[in-house]
Design a protein around this motif. Sequence first.
Motif: not given
Length: 147
Positions: A70-99
């Motif tokens: 959509r941005l018109g930026l050239a991109h390509e797969k440059a390689g592949s790598a295993a994730l660091p051990e501490d990032e292999r689990k799905f990450p936790t995301f935070r979300m504020p709940i507002r009044d």
Amino acid sequence: MSRYQPGDIVEIRLEQGLAYAQLTHEHDSYPPVVRLFRGLSDSRPADLEAHVAQAPRLTAMIPLEQALDRLGLAHEKAGSAALPEDERKFPTFRMPIRDKQGEIVYWWFWDGQGLSYSVELDAIQDSLPLREVMSSARLLQELQAQA
């Protein structure tokens, strides 16, 4: 379906240089999770795996291939790598709940499966990525901020 899979390192060509992202996780109900890395390069790093082993500048959910197209930026797969051990689990995301006044009442934490909450953030929770789908425009801002 995206041509990028978890572990793939994506090289993104900007006017200022090359930026790198790595797709890390997929979820049935959300766009893929992507890590963006610091700095721009004039050429592909000799040790691309070492480059993506560093702490990411930003982690976000975004349909990366579609956003880059959509941005018109050239991109390509440059390689592949295993994730660091501490990032292999799905990450936790935070979300504020507002009044009604917009003040944060508490925080939800989502780990890809379930929710938990806390009234106040500790230092670790404060560093978690926000649970939001990044727009193409914001992706471009983040990529250009690295220059």
